[in-house]
Every structure is written in C-alpha cells, then in structure tokens.
Write a protein that holds these residues in place. Structure first.
Motif, PDB file in Angstrom:
ATOM      1  N   ILE A  77      50.201  59.955   8.495  1.00 12.11           N
ATOM      2  CA  ILE A  77      50.292  58.760  10.066  1.00 12.11           C
ATOM      3  C   ILE A  77      51.220  58.279  10.377  1.00 12.11           C
ATOM      4  O   ILE A  77      51.053  58.385  11.710  1.00 12.11           O
ATOM      5  CB  ILE A  77      49.912  57.713   8.396  1.00 12.11           C
ATOM      6  CG1 ILE A  77      48.590  57.539   7.953  1.00 12.11           C
ATOM      7  CG2 ILE A  77      50.040  56.049   9.389  1.00 12.11           C
ATOM      8  CD1 ILE A  77      47.291  57.589   9.157  1.00 12.11           C
ATOM      9  N   ASN A  78      52.273  58.853   9.727  1.00 16.21           N
ATOM     10  CA  ASN A  78      53.743  59.424  10.797  1.00 16.21           C
ATOM     11  C   ASN A  78      54.083  59.624  11.858  1.00 16.21           C
ATOM     12  O   ASN A  78      54.321  59.265  12.565  1.00 16.21           O
ATOM     13  CB  ASN A  78      54.921  59.461   9.876  1.00 16.21           C
ATOM     14  CG  ASN A  78      55.641  57.873   8.997  1.00 16.21           C
ATOM     15  OD1 ASN A  78      54.278  57.057   9.179  1.00 16.21           O
ATOM     16  ND2 ASN A  78      55.795  58.223   7.517  1.00 16.21           N
ATOM     17  N   LEU A  79      52.810  61.286  11.747  1.00 14.32           N
ATOM     18  CA  LEU A  79      52.855  62.447  12.319  1.00 14.32           C
ATOM     19  C   LEU A  79      51.935  62.011  13.728  1.00 14.32           C
ATOM     20  O   LEU A  79      51.481  63.144  14.641  1.00 14.32           O
ATOM     21  CB  LEU A  79      53.372  62.809  11.850  1.00 14.32           C
ATOM     22  CG  LEU A  79      54.053  63.856  10.940  1.00 14.32           C
ATOM     23  CD1 LEU A  79      53.990  64.734  10.106  1.00 14.32           C
ATOM     24  CD2 LEU A  79      55.393  64.111  12.056  1.00 14.32           C
ATOM     25  N   ILE A  80      51.263  61.004  13.452  1.00 10.62           N
ATOM     26  CA  ILE A  80      49.570  61.124  13.837  1.00 10.62           C
ATOM     27  C   ILE A  80      50.397  61.120  15.935  1.00 10.62           C
ATOM     28  O   ILE A  80      48.804  61.175  16.096  1.00 10.62           O
ATOM     29  CB  ILE A  80      48.902  59.959  14.056  1.00 10.62           C
ATOM     30  CG1 ILE A  80      47.292  60.280  14.005  1.00 10.62           C
ATOM     31  CG2 ILE A  80      48.676  58.376  13.726  1.00 10.62           C
ATOM     32  CD1 ILE A  80      46.394  59.612  12.909  1.00 10.62           C
ATOM     33  N   ASN A  81      50.722  60.267  15.821  1.00 17.50           N
ATOM     34  CA  ASN A  81      51.290  60.635  17.635  1.00 17.50           C
ATOM     35  C   ASN A  81      51.871  61.345  18.360  1.00 17.50           C
ATOM     36  O   ASN A  81      52.316  60.882  19.339  1.00 17.50           O
ATOM     37  CB  ASN A  81      51.761  58.727  17.974  1.00 17.50           C
ATOM     38  CG  ASN A  81      50.891  57.418  17.592  1.00 17.50           C
ATOM     39  OD1 ASN A  81      50.331  57.571  18.685  1.00 17.50           O
ATOM     40  ND2 ASN A  81      50.956  57.227  16.913  1.00 17.50           N
ATOM     41  N   GLU A  82      52.515  62.438  17.690  1.00 16.61           N
ATOM     42  CA  GLU A  82      52.615  63.427  17.867  1.00 16.61           C
ATOM     43  C   GLU A  82      51.569  64.568  19.012  1.00 16.61           C
ATOM     44  O   GLU A  82      51.167  65.554  18.633  1.00 16.61           O
ATOM     45  CB  GLU A  82      52.974  64.767  17.103  1.00 16.61           C
ATOM     46  CG  GLU A  82      54.334  63.497  15.964  1.00 16.61           C
ATOM     47  CD  GLU A  82      55.426  63.646  16.713  1.00 16.61           C
ATOM     48  OE1 GLU A  82      55.884  64.816  17.359  1.00 16.61           O
ATOM     49  OE2 GLU A  82      56.437  62.588  16.825  1.00 16.61           O
ATOM     50  N   LEU A 280      48.567  48.311  20.027  1.00 19.61           N
ATOM     51  CA  LEU A 280      47.653  49.301  21.278  1.00 19.61           C
ATOM     52  C   LEU A 280      49.346  48.879  21.534  1.00 19.61           C
ATOM     53  O   LEU A 280      49.227  47.567  22.805  1.00 19.61           O
ATOM     54  CB  LEU A 280      46.762  48.978  22.071  1.00 19.61           C
ATOM     55  CG  LEU A 280      46.596  49.518  22.672  1.00 19.61           C
ATOM     56  CD1 LEU A 280      46.028  50.803  22.712  1.00 19.61           C
ATOM     57  CD2 LEU A 280      44.886  49.242  24.133  1.00 19.61           C
ATOM     58  N   GLY A 281      49.924  49.937  22.139  1.00 17.18           N
ATOM     59  CA  GLY A 281      51.343  49.803  22.094  1.00 17.18           C
ATOM     60  C   GLY A 281      51.162  49.601  23.993  1.00 17.18           C
ATOM     61  O   GLY A 281      50.221  50.117  24.337  1.00 17.18           O
ATOM     62  N   MET A 282      52.373  49.381  24.461  1.00 17.56           N
ATOM     63  CA  MET A 282      52.000  49.313  26.269  1.00 17.56           C
ATOM     64  C   MET A 282      52.684  50.404  26.768  1.00 17.56           C
ATOM     65  O   MET A 282      53.060  51.652  26.595  1.00 17.56           O
ATOM     66  CB  MET A 282      53.582  48.002  26.583  1.00 17.56           C
ATOM     67  CG  MET A 282      52.652  46.282  26.751  1.00 17.56           C
ATOM     68  SD  MET A 282      54.127  45.669  27.766  1.00 17.56           S
ATOM     69  CE  MET A 282      55.191  46.007  26.443  1.00 17.56           C
ATOM     70  N   ASN A 328      50.549  54.624  20.499  1.00 15.01           N
ATOM     71  CA  ASN A 328      51.736  55.123  21.001  1.00 15.01           C
ATOM     72  C   ASN A 328      51.173  55.372  22.350  1.00 15.01           C
ATOM     73  O   ASN A 328      51.376  56.067  22.886  1.00 15.01           O
ATOM     74  CB  ASN A 328      52.821  56.147  20.367  1.00 15.01           C
ATOM     75  CG  ASN A 328      54.385  55.887  21.400  1.00 15.01           C
ATOM     76  OD1 ASN A 328      54.102  55.181  21.801  1.00 15.01           O
ATOM     77  ND2 ASN A 328      55.375  56.426  20.181  1.00 15.01           N
ATOM     78  N   ILE A 329      50.482  54.550  23.414  1.00  9.46           N
ATOM     79  CA  ILE A 329      50.751  54.429  24.482  1.00  9.46           C
ATOM     80  C   ILE A 329      51.934  54.537  25.494  1.00  9.46           C
ATOM     81  O   ILE A 329      51.650  55.875  26.464  1.00  9.46           O
ATOM     82  CB  ILE A 329      49.248  53.447  24.848  1.00  9.46           C
ATOM     83  CG1 ILE A 329      48.723  53.225  24.409  1.00  9.46           C
ATOM     84  CG2 ILE A 329      49.251  53.460  26.359  1.00  9.46           C
ATOM     85  CD1 ILE A 329      47.673  54.204  24.783  1.00  9.46           C
TER      86      ILE A 329
END
Length: 374
Positions: A77-82, A280-282, A328-329
């Motif tokens: 989960i911590n790596l999912i935005n890589e 949903l990040g900016m 992490n948009i």
C-alpha cells in the motif's frame, strides 16, 4: 514480540557477554564479579517493573505494533503510488487550409505510465485491470466519489473502464454538468456509483455525517478537495482546520478506532464494515498555464505548498496515522509534466486513469479480492 522470555534472554546475554568483554580489558576478577552482579540485579528488577511504568510499556507496545503491521500488504500500500512516466513526442501534420499546400507541423505526445520496476515495487505485482476484472472487483458495490472537478475526472476514468464506448458517450453530458451531482447504476454488475459535488471540506464533513445519521455506508469512499478553497478562500490554516474536522468525522464513522479509545462498533450499529477510504490529492499547479489572472495571483507555488503542509499536518492520510489511502495526483501530475495539461490544473486522462488503477490495486490488497461479496 518482546515478551518476558525474550527480555530474559536479552538480559542473560548482557550478563554473560558484557563481563567477558570487560575481562578482556584486564579488570580484576573481583571488579568483574561485582559489575556482573550489579548488572544482573538491575536488569532483573527492570524486567519485573516494566509493566508498572507506562512510558516503558508504551515503548514495548510500539515495538510490537511495528513488527505486527510491517507485513507485505502494508508495504505494498505504501508503494502503490510509485508510478513512472514516459511522455513521448509524436509528430502530426495539420493542414491550415484545405486548398493550401502549406501545412503546419504540430507535436502531440503519447503519455505512457507503469509502476516502477524496482525490486520492492515489482514484488507487489501491481497490475492494470481490464473491464472484466474491474467488474468482478466492484460487483455489488456502492462507490461514492466526492470533491471538485478532479474527483469528477476520476469518475469519468472509472466509468471508461467499466462501460463500453457507446454507453460512455451517453453518460458524459450528465456527468459533466457543472457543479452538479451524478448517479449511475450499472445493472450488469449491480454497481451503484455516486459523484457528489463537494468543493470544500465542510461539504465532505456534512456528507460523512449524513452517512452516519442514515447508518448507510458506501463500500468505497473517494474524497478530495483544496483547489476551490485555495482560489476562493486562500487561507491555508483555515483549510487545515477544516481537514481536521473532516478527519474527526471520518474516524467517528469507522466501526473501531483505537485512537479515540473506543472498543466497539459505532453506537446503534450492527456489524458495520469499514468503507475503503481514499484521498484524492491536489495536482501540481503550473502557474503560468492557469487560465485566469485570479488563479495566477492566488494559486501560487507558495500557496500550494502551504496547503499541502496542512494536509500532511491534519493526519488525514494513512501515511501520517490517518484513515485515507492517498491517490497521489501530485506525484503523477508532476512526473507527467506540462505536456499533460492544457490549463495547468486539469491533466490528461492518462493521469486519472493511473489513479483509478492505483485505487483498484489498493482494493485488491485490502479486500483480498472480496470487495463485492455481501
């Protein structure tokens, strides 16, 4: 886990090996025996008194929790935005006049994304889901996406993955009515999808409280806001306070909350399942590309970073001890770059497509592929 047996073994090793080491420094036999006895007594007393000292007990408990939760699922989960990007130029020729032999060359770009191929990320086996897999995953679910125009684009990307092109064309007009809600039921997979226009955190808080009052909770809840607040209120500390209120409301929605010291389900509820929560990040803002003078004046890099700090300080995100998994948009829009936006704020569909696949992979991890089971 550090229990009494482990602490006893640690004490025994210290008592055995420390005096031996000191003996190597040519201490006298009497001094070595005296030191060994004092050390043994001190450690023995410390082990037995540890439960009576809260700070020490808390430290031991914290070590235990690190060990318990440092598993493959949480690390993935911590790596999912890589996500990495490859933005390639592709030249096309556009004729300015049908009867003219003169043509204007313009360059368009292909935006290709994938998860990083580093060892840790590769081991998580993230994957793009096709229509069939997505339908299976979301079968029988209620999904709520709430926020501003970025959230609306997430809904579009999710529907693009579920619906065929003909059906998608028929829903676009209703989906993109300005400042309005949207609802669709996909009967084939018994999926209910709601988009709630909620440009401020107070709107999101009211939405959460509505769920709680009705005792009706979505399976998946995606939230995000900040751009409207930055443009129309332009006060980072006020934004942070609103996010903290939202966090309190969301935590009270969950069946269990160790942080608030509750040991049971929400009052009056029976067997409540926690929604899967995503923030949903900016996106990164490219000030020079913003399409109005007011936006360029108020939505500066400094203001964006101030708002981002307030988000982190609010402890809304799981990374900082909160309930929401980050989409992490910011990272995706930054790495895709200025070739992926026409107005410096709303990005190419590939960015939101990547965010949807990140969300789906997080659901696979958290729900063990049983999200739609009732």
């Amino acid at each position: 886990m550090l229990g009494g047996v482990q602490l006893g073994l640690l004490a025994a090793c210290i008592v055995l090996f420390v005096p031996m080491g000191m003996a190597g420094w040519h201490l006298s036999r009497n001094k070595m025996l005296f030191f060994s006895g004092v050390l043994f007594i001190t450690l023995a007393v410390g082990v037995h008194l540890t439960p009576y000292f809260p700070s020490v007990s808390d430290f031991v408990a914290s070590v235990q929790s690190v060990v318990v939760f440092d598993n493959r699922e949480d690390s993935c989960i911590n790596l999912i935005n890589e996500v990495v990007w490859n933005v390639k130029p592709r030249r096309s020729i556009v004729q300015s006049d049908e009867n003219s032999s003169i043509s204007n060359d313009s360059v368009i770009y292909d935006k290709v994304w994938d998860w990083s191929k580093t060892g840790k990320v590769r081991a998580c086996e993230f994957q793009r889901l096709d229509r069939s897999d997505t339908s299976d995953l979301l079968n029988g679910s209620w999904v709520v996406v709430a926020g501003d125009s970025q959230a609306r684009l997430i809904v579009q990307s999710l529907l693009n993955l579920i619906l065929d092109s003909k059906k998608m064309e028929s829903v676009k007009a209703d989906l993109f009515k300005r400042h309005s809600d949207y609802q669709i039921v996909v009967k084939q997979i018994d999926l209910k999808l709601d988009f709630i226009w909620a440009p401020y955190a107070v709107n999101l808080t009211n939405l959460v409280m509505g769920f709680k009052q009705k005792r009706s909770y979505p399976d998946v809840l995606v939230m995000g806001e900040g751009l409207w607040h930055m443009l129309h209120i332009t006060n980072a500390s006020n934004y942070g306070a609103d996010l903290q209120s939202l966090r309190s409301s969301v935590v009270s929605l969950l069946p269990f909350s160790s942080e608030l010291g509750t040991d049971g389900p929400v009052t009056g509820s029976v067997s409540i399942r926690s929604p899967h929560l995503f923030w949903l990040g900016m996106p990164m803002l490219i000030n020079g590309m913003l399409n109005t003078e007011e936006k360029r004046e108020k939505m500066t890099d400094e203001m964006w970073h101030a708002y981002d700090r307030e988000l982190r300080n609010s402890r809304l995100l799981r990374t900082y001890g909160g309930p929401f998994v980050m989409l992490n948009i910011q990272s995706m829009s930054w790495n895709c770059g200025p070739r992926c936006t026409v107005d410096g704020m709303h990005y190419d569909k590939a960015v939101y497509e990547a965010a949807v696949h990140i969300l789906l992979n997080a659901l696979l991890i958290e729900s063990h592929q049983k999200l739609g089971s009732k």
